[in-house]
Design an enzyme around this catalytic site. Structure first.
Site, PDB file in Angstrom:
ATOM      1  N   HIS A 208       0.826  -1.209   0.000  1.00  0.00           N
ATOM      2  CA  HIS A 208       0.000   0.000   0.000  1.00  0.00           C
ATOM      3  C   HIS A 208       0.859   1.257   0.000  1.00  0.00           C
ATOM      4  CE1 HIS A 208       0.739   0.848   4.318  1.00  0.00           C
ATOM      5  NE2 HIS A 208       0.605  -0.448   4.526  1.00  0.00           N
ATOM      6  N   CYS A 224       3.260  -4.904   6.743  1.00  0.00           N
ATOM      7  CA  CYS A 224       2.845  -4.606   5.379  1.00  0.00           C
ATOM      8  C   CYS A 224       3.999  -4.011   4.580  1.00  0.00           C
ATOM      9  CB  CYS A 224       1.670  -3.638   5.386  1.00  0.00           C
ATOM     10  SG  CYS A 224       0.103  -4.405   5.874  1.00  0.00           S
TER      11      CYS A 224
END
Length: 318
Positions: A208, A224
């Protein structure tokens, strides 16, 4: 970082306008000089792309400004310029851009993420007759106790302007500091997922954007994979759902350039292990196997010094 199922369902539509723009931009190119920064034609010989070069800092530049403008992350720019001030390099200072890369020794398909290198490689599909290409981007990954998981997975969904639902662990930690976290952070400047997120087939893990781009090139997330906002936007519409994602931890890479020249690049291992004699022998063995000229083809002392420094620089082997 995880997103609420309802949010996921609401964001399944893909923008036909953006998709059409990509199709127009993905037409064949003649050579690497016509490709965007960080994009390269795959080499005919060897496994290396790009080059190291220098730029001159202005009075307003920070080292991080220069890094971002040249597709480089925090650790990369810091290790390439160890004696340069991070915040005030100074007008006229020559800054080294480590823009040369040894491609990971993995299948050149889909996305390959090397956590030790803090870098993502994307091998887009090309039309018949086009030269295969690779794109590479600096990333942020999981910090200690939140290591980014390794292994082969795939992309499952794309979310534009995702809402962020802080997991219970984050909400609990915030409450202990007297700063209760909201149940949901809507899209906007305060959203740590940025404007684009690609879900992986590992529950709770995404590739992301970020609202804190200075952290790209660092181990700072909860597992992440973070990208600069402009980088995640550039790949978002072009990575099909179901694309393979191979997450590896390769702190040592061996490269071969034109004419069979040999190179080594070593990074600090994510588990902070010290490279020992077994590692040295394995690396030398790989070089000698490639060269096919016997045990005298590699300089043990030089290889050992490169592994000990582990500063991410690509070093030619004498």
């Amino acid at each position: 970082m995880t997103s609420h199922p309802l949010q996921i369902i609401k964001q399944l539509c893909v923008s036909s306008v953006a998709l059409g723009a990509w199709l127009l931009a993905s037409s064949a190119v003649a050579d690497s000089s016509e490709l965007p920064k960080g994009h390269f034609l795959l080499p005919v010989e060897g496994n290396m792309v790009g080059q190291v070069y220098t730029v001159t800092a202005t009075e307003e530049d920070t080292l991080l400004d220069i890094a971002r403008a040249h597709n480089v992350g925090y650790e990369e720019i810091r290790m390439a310029n160890p004696d340069t001030s991070l915040w005030v390099p100074g007008e006229g200072t020559e800054v080294t851009i480590p823009g040369q890369y040894i491609l990971p020794d993995e299948t050149r398909s889909g996305i390959v993420i090397n956590v030790a290198e803090l870098r993502l490689y994307y091998y887009p599909e090309v039309a018949e007759g086009e030269t295969p290409r690779v794109e590479t981007y600096p990333i942020g990954i999981g910090r200690d106790a939140y290591n980014t998981p390794l292994g082969i997975t795939e992309t499952t969904m794309r979310l534009e302007n995702p809402a962020w639902y802080p997991p219970e662990s984050i909400r609990r930690e915030a409450a202990e500091r007297g700063e209760p976290a909201p149940a949901v952070v809507p899209p906007g400047a305060d959203n740590p997922l940025g404007e684009y997120a690609i879900l992986l087939d590992i529950p709770g893990y995404l590739i992301h954007g970020t609202n804190q781009p200075d952290g790209i090139g660092m181990r700072a997330s909860r597992g992440c994979i973070r990208m600069h906002p402009e980088d995640i936007e550039s790949v978002f519409w072009r990575v099909p759902v179901g694309t393979q994602v191979n997450i590896i931890d390769s702190p040592i890479k061996v490269g071969w350039g034109e004419g069979g020249k040999r190179y080594i690049q070593a990074f600090t291992a994510t588990d902070e292990q010290v490279f020992g004699m077994e590692t040295l022998l394995n690396v030398v063995g790989l070089i000698e196997k490639h060269d096919g000229i016997g045990a005298s083809s590699a300089n043990y002392e030089q290889v050992s010094e490169i592994l000990e420094r582990a500063n991410g620089q690509i070093v030619p082997i004498s």
